[in-house]
Design a protein around this motif. Sequence first.
Motif, mmCIF file in Angstrom:
data_model
loop_
_atom_site.group_PDB
_atom_site.id
_atom_site.type_symbol
_atom_site.label_atom_id
_atom_site.label_comp_id
_atom_site.label_asym_id
_atom_site.label_seq_id
_atom_site.Cartn_x
_atom_site.Cartn_y
_atom_site.Cartn_z
ATOM 1 N N GLY A 1 0.798 -1.218 0.000
ATOM 2 C CA GLY A 1 0.000 0.000 0.000
ATOM 3 C C GLY A 1 0.831 1.267 0.000
ATOM 4 N N ASP A 2 2.055 1.200 0.498
ATOM 5 C CA ASP A 2 2.899 2.388 0.615
ATOM 6 C C ASP A 2 3.920 2.497 -0.521
ATOM 7 N N ASN A 3 3.869 1.589 -1.488
ATOM 8 C CA ASN A 3 4.852 1.579 -2.573
ATOM 9 C C ASN A 3 4.537 2.693 -3.570
ATOM 10 N N ARG A 4 5.343 3.742 -3.534
ATOM 11 C CA ARG A 4 5.108 4.897 -4.398
ATOM 12 C C ARG A 4 6.225 5.121 -5.410
ATOM 13 N N LEU A 5 7.376 4.508 -5.204
ATOM 14 C CA LEU A 5 8.528 4.773 -6.055
ATOM 15 C C LEU A 5 8.889 3.619 -6.981
ATOM 16 N N GLY A 6 8.427 2.404 -6.674
ATOM 17 C CA GLY A 6 8.795 1.242 -7.464
ATOM 18 C C GLY A 6 10.240 0.849 -7.226
ATOM 19 N N GLY A 7 10.763 -0.028 -8.088
ATOM 20 C CA GLY A 7 12.134 -0.487 -7.930
ATOM 21 C C GLY A 7 12.296 -1.462 -6.785
#
Length: 245
Positions: free
Chosen positions: A151-157
């Motif tokens: 849910g907190d993944n905003r940048l990827g990688g």
Amino acid sequence: MSQTQPASTPFTSLQSLPEDYRALVIGSTGAIGSAFLAHLQADPRCALAVALGRHTHPAVNLDDEATIAAAAQQLKAQGPWHCIIHAAGMLHGPHGMPEKRLGQLNYAQMEAIFRTNTFGPALVLAHFAPLLPKQGRGLLAVLSAKVGSIGDNRLGGWYSYRASKAALNMLVKTASIEMARTHPQAVLVALHPGTVNSALSAPFNGAEIGRPAADATGDMLRVLDGLPVEETGCFYAYSGDKLPW
């Protein structure tokens, strides 16, 4: 709750545990594991704090299930163990740095990351969780990471690392449901330590932006201290904030 105390407050003891509690730290040679061990060994209420790793006696090698099972069996007689902390983990290694793009994914790196961050801790849960008290409070914590939050993944990688920690979180949640049936006061939790000055964070300016391991582990122990049994199977940051899955 005790997790709201500032980071500068010295850690004294896990007040929620009984007198003469016993603790295990798995992955005790790393910066965070050794800091956990130092806190627990300095606590006058802790009757015994045992370090476990590849070169301890008994040894725990996450690449060898037999060592995990044998160590748990050997330590069972000294139990119950009231506080069990799994502090081992891998972000980068011989197979490369965290992947920034899909095109960098490869079996060797994914297998190595999952073996250390997911499969090994899963077997630790399987063999060591039953060593918690069947009656009375017990704590079992595994080191996860905020980047493992879907849910907190905003940048990827960081594909393998993120996925391995997300899978670890699911294992903790699932194990907590099973353990509640036989160990009703056990608290199993995934903990995010924040950025710590360690070998894991070194390639990412950890020495500049990370905190000392002693501060991070003191904060995490305070979080553990304040968690009610109703919070078993949850995901918390060192600050006491509950993190989304």
